[in-house]
Design an enzyme around this catalytic site. Sequence first.
Site, mmCIF file in Angstrom:
data_model
loop_
_atom_site.group_PDB
_atom_site.id
_atom_site.type_symbol
_atom_site.label_atom_id
_atom_site.label_comp_id
_atom_site.label_asym_id
_atom_site.label_seq_id
_atom_site.Cartn_x
_atom_site.Cartn_y
_atom_site.Cartn_z
ATOM 1 N N PHE A 149 3.872 5.835 -1.156
ATOM 2 C CA PHE A 149 4.452 5.399 -2.428
ATOM 3 C C PHE A 149 5.830 5.986 -2.687
ATOM 4 C CE2 PHE A 149 2.940 9.520 -3.910
ATOM 5 C CZ PHE A 149 3.932 9.876 -4.815
ATOM 6 N N LYS A 173 2.472 -2.988 5.388
ATOM 7 C CA LYS A 173 1.459 -2.745 4.346
ATOM 8 C C LYS A 173 2.038 -1.631 3.465
ATOM 9 C CE LYS A 173 -1.410 -0.463 2.777
ATOM 10 N NZ LYS A 173 -1.250 0.155 1.406
ATOM 11 N N GLU A 176 0.146 0.611 -2.450
ATOM 12 C CA GLU A 176 -0.342 -0.228 -3.559
ATOM 13 C C GLU A 176 0.175 0.259 -4.917
ATOM 14 O OE1 GLU A 176 -1.891 1.820 -1.546
ATOM 15 O OE2 GLU A 176 -3.918 2.354 -2.208
ATOM 16 N N ARG A 177 0.816 1.458 -4.938
ATOM 17 C CA ARG A 177 1.321 1.969 -6.220
ATOM 18 C C ARG A 177 2.651 1.319 -6.610
ATOM 19 N NH1 ARG A 177 -2.745 4.487 -6.173
ATOM 20 N NH2 ARG A 177 -3.317 6.259 -4.876
ATOM 21 N N SER A 226 0.094 10.967 3.955
ATOM 22 C CA SER A 226 -0.469 12.320 3.976
ATOM 23 C C SER A 226 -1.143 12.610 5.331
ATOM 24 C CB SER A 226 -1.468 12.472 2.832
ATOM 25 O OG SER A 226 -2.426 11.446 2.905
ATOM 26 N N CYS A 281 8.852 13.974 0.873
ATOM 27 C CA CYS A 281 8.275 14.740 1.982
ATOM 28 C C CYS A 281 9.235 15.815 2.452
ATOM 29 C CB CYS A 281 7.945 13.820 3.126
ATOM 30 S SG CYS A 281 9.412 13.012 3.752
ATOM 31 N N GLU A 382 -0.432 20.765 -0.507
ATOM 32 C CA GLU A 382 0.830 20.071 -0.754
ATOM 33 C C GLU A 382 0.811 19.632 -2.217
ATOM 34 O OE1 GLU A 382 1.396 16.365 1.386
ATOM 35 O OE2 GLU A 382 3.558 16.459 1.062
HETATM 36 P P1 NAD Z 1 -1.238 8.384 1.336
HETATM 37 O O1 NAD Z 1 -1.556 9.017 2.626
HETATM 38 O O2 NAD Z 1 -2.227 8.459 0.224
HETATM 39 O O3 NAD Z 1 -0.981 6.797 1.535
HETATM 40 C C1 NAD Z 1 -0.125 6.314 2.546
HETATM 41 C C2 NAD Z 1 -0.565 4.919 2.950
HETATM 42 O O4 NAD Z 1 -1.888 4.988 3.489
HETATM 43 C C3 NAD Z 1 -0.614 3.930 1.801
HETATM 44 O O5 NAD Z 1 -0.109 2.684 2.236
HETATM 45 C C4 NAD Z 1 -2.106 3.844 1.458
HETATM 46 O O6 NAD Z 1 -2.476 2.580 0.965
HETATM 47 C C5 NAD Z 1 -2.764 4.113 2.791
HETATM 48 N N1 NAD Z 1 -4.065 4.789 2.655
HETATM 49 C C6 NAD Z 1 -4.455 5.631 1.653
HETATM 50 N N2 NAD Z 1 -5.712 6.062 1.869
HETATM 51 C C7 NAD Z 1 -6.129 5.498 3.023
HETATM 52 C C8 NAD Z 1 -7.333 5.573 3.784
HETATM 53 N N3 NAD Z 1 -8.358 6.320 3.392
HETATM 54 N N4 NAD Z 1 -7.411 4.874 4.924
HETATM 55 C C9 NAD Z 1 -6.381 4.118 5.347
HETATM 56 N N5 NAD Z 1 -5.212 4.019 4.667
HETATM 57 C C10 NAD Z 1 -5.080 4.700 3.528
HETATM 58 O O7 NAD Z 1 0.193 8.954 0.877
HETATM 59 P P2 NAD Z 1 0.974 8.719 -0.485
HETATM 60 O O8 NAD Z 1 0.282 9.445 -1.587
HETATM 61 O O9 NAD Z 1 1.300 7.274 -0.674
HETATM 62 O O10 NAD Z 1 2.353 9.448 -0.132
HETATM 63 C C11 NAD Z 1 2.541 10.838 -0.244
HETATM 64 C C12 NAD Z 1 2.297 11.533 1.081
HETATM 65 O O11 NAD Z 1 3.158 11.005 2.090
HETATM 66 C C13 NAD Z 1 2.621 13.017 1.021
HETATM 67 O O12 NAD Z 1 1.657 13.714 1.752
HETATM 68 C C14 NAD Z 1 3.988 13.110 1.706
HETATM 69 O O13 NAD Z 1 4.308 14.358 2.268
HETATM 70 C C15 NAD Z 1 3.843 12.069 2.748
HETATM 71 N N6 NAD Z 1 5.135 11.611 3.246
HETATM 72 C C16 NAD Z 1 5.524 12.062 4.468
HETATM 73 C C17 NAD Z 1 6.756 11.688 4.961
HETATM 74 C C18 NAD Z 1 7.225 12.188 6.294
HETATM 75 O O14 NAD Z 1 8.262 11.753 6.729
HETATM 76 N N7 NAD Z 1 6.503 13.054 6.973
HETATM 77 C C19 NAD Z 1 7.578 10.829 4.219
HETATM 78 C C20 NAD Z 1 7.130 10.378 2.982
HETATM 79 C C21 NAD Z 1 5.896 10.783 2.503
#
Ligand code: NAD
Length: 496
Positions: A149, A173, A176-177, A226, A281, A382
């Site tokens: 998101f 994909k 969804e937020r 994450s 991140c 985090e």
């Molecule tokens: P998230 O992991 O909750 O979601 C990321 C994606 O995965 C979304 O599209 C979501 O719909 C999907 N998803 C969520 N739960 C799932 C599941 N159980 N099974 C399959 N898919 C699933 O992350 P978020 O809250 O949207 O974003 C924040 C996180 O992203 C933080 O941990 C941040 O550090 C990380 N991030 C990392 C980087 C990097 O470059 N390393 C960059 C941006 C964000």
Amino acid sequence: MRTIEHWIDGSFTHAVGSATSPVFNPATGQQQAQVALGTSTDVDAAVQSATRAFQEWGQSSLSRRTKVLFAFRELVNARAQELAELITDEHGKVLSDALGEVQRGLEVVEYACGIPQVLKGEFSDQVSADVDSYSYREPLGVVAGITPFNFPAMVPMWMFPIAIAAGNTFILKPSERDPSASLLLARLWQEAGLPDGVFNVVQGDAATVNAILDHPGIAAVSFVGSTSIARHIHARATASGKRVQALGGAKNHAVVLPDADLEFASTHLIAAAFGSAGERCMAISVAVAVGNAADGLVNILEAQARAINVGSGRDAGIDMGPVVTEQAKQRIVDLIGSAQRQGAEIRVDGRGIQVPGFESGFFVGPTLIDGVEASMDVYQQEVFGPVLALVRVKSLDDAIAFINANPYGNGTAVFTNSGAAARTFIRGVQVGMVGVNVPVPVPMAYHSFGGWKDSLIGEHHMHGPEGVHFYTRGKVVTARWPHDSSGASFDMPTAR
Ligand code: NAD
């Protein structure tokens, strides 16, 4: 209620009666739309479209592809404000920050405009009599991106410009937020002349993601999110034979040495910790103060944190907007409370902040916590919110050891006036992206972005040369144009 749809085969679509998820405006706290949650049928429709489109796009000339990329670049640039407004209204970050995110995404498009240069292969003349050998890279086919998101435009744009420029077709994909930015980008691709089916968006949640991971028609998956989900993505997608890059979470430390300009360090730390409400991140969430830097630093940090203007990202003069959801707010507030219970000192407390006119918004104010220890929950987890933890250590070596003991390794920085100290830090720290007096060292598009350890599952970093490598596979050709029929042998071929 407005429904945010998928974009498949060049048009909007969603199955009537399908499941949806609410999309909020974090500043007002009100639901403003609902997003369709794609099923395996929607994913399959996107894969069918992308597979058909690959037949043509994968064979298209480099000049045709770059023509579309240059046109896309112009359109995104012209519509940057509109894109930024969509981001602010669903994510909450301030408009200027949303514009910055679009700009960083555009830089990857610009890099991809030069794809003919980076796709150039290698040629060896006359490796044997009448034999030449050359190697080059071909696209993979249908590839997918699953994004978080916190950067609804930039992170997808780390992926698809390069994938598409290299001749692949793409299924996104989004989170969804904040799903709307992806659809404006889809329409701009179409306007730029990209054939239908080359870029598709399937909205959705975990079930949609799993349908992508299992689909045999998808060759590769890029993920940013994450760490626990990154591990799941990597395991499930590699099990179904896909190439995977999965970037995970982070805990980024900035070390401040006693010889640093504390005013400069503090100003930059504040921006790096509280910009985008800490939902980056690469946000700095831990300041590691060495020796006698700590007392001076914490006083300046406190004064500067108190001066931050919190409000709606759409309003002028605002430095920091809300966090993304009510649940995120609650989690952050709970972690601040845990730090207090576990013995840290809350120097600036963002809990309970009220923004006039936005009383139902998901706001957490800037929070500065002194005396944080590695065992505390606020350090172990985090936080992904506007919370800066201050840790005190005795020496640069202690600071490096402290950072290296953390499971994440995304970004880090050192503030110092000593080149020798900076060099010791760079060489000693086990982190993928390092800044020297630069707190958010996000590489430019022509370098690659990626962390170490729990911040990256898999091996390829994103965009830049590693991005090109990820979205292509090598082919080596050994070609003979003989003058006569001699040279055949039952032995292993060797040069003659
Ligand atoms: P998230 O992991 O909750 O979601 C990321 C994606 O995965 C979304 O599209 C979501 O719909 C999907 N998803 C969520 N739960 C799932 C599941 N159980 N099974 C399959 N898919 C699933 O992350 P978020 O809250 O949207 O974003 C924040 C996180 O992203 C933080 O941990 C941040 O550090 C990380 N991030 C990392 C980087 C990097 O470059 N390393 C960059 C941006 C964000």
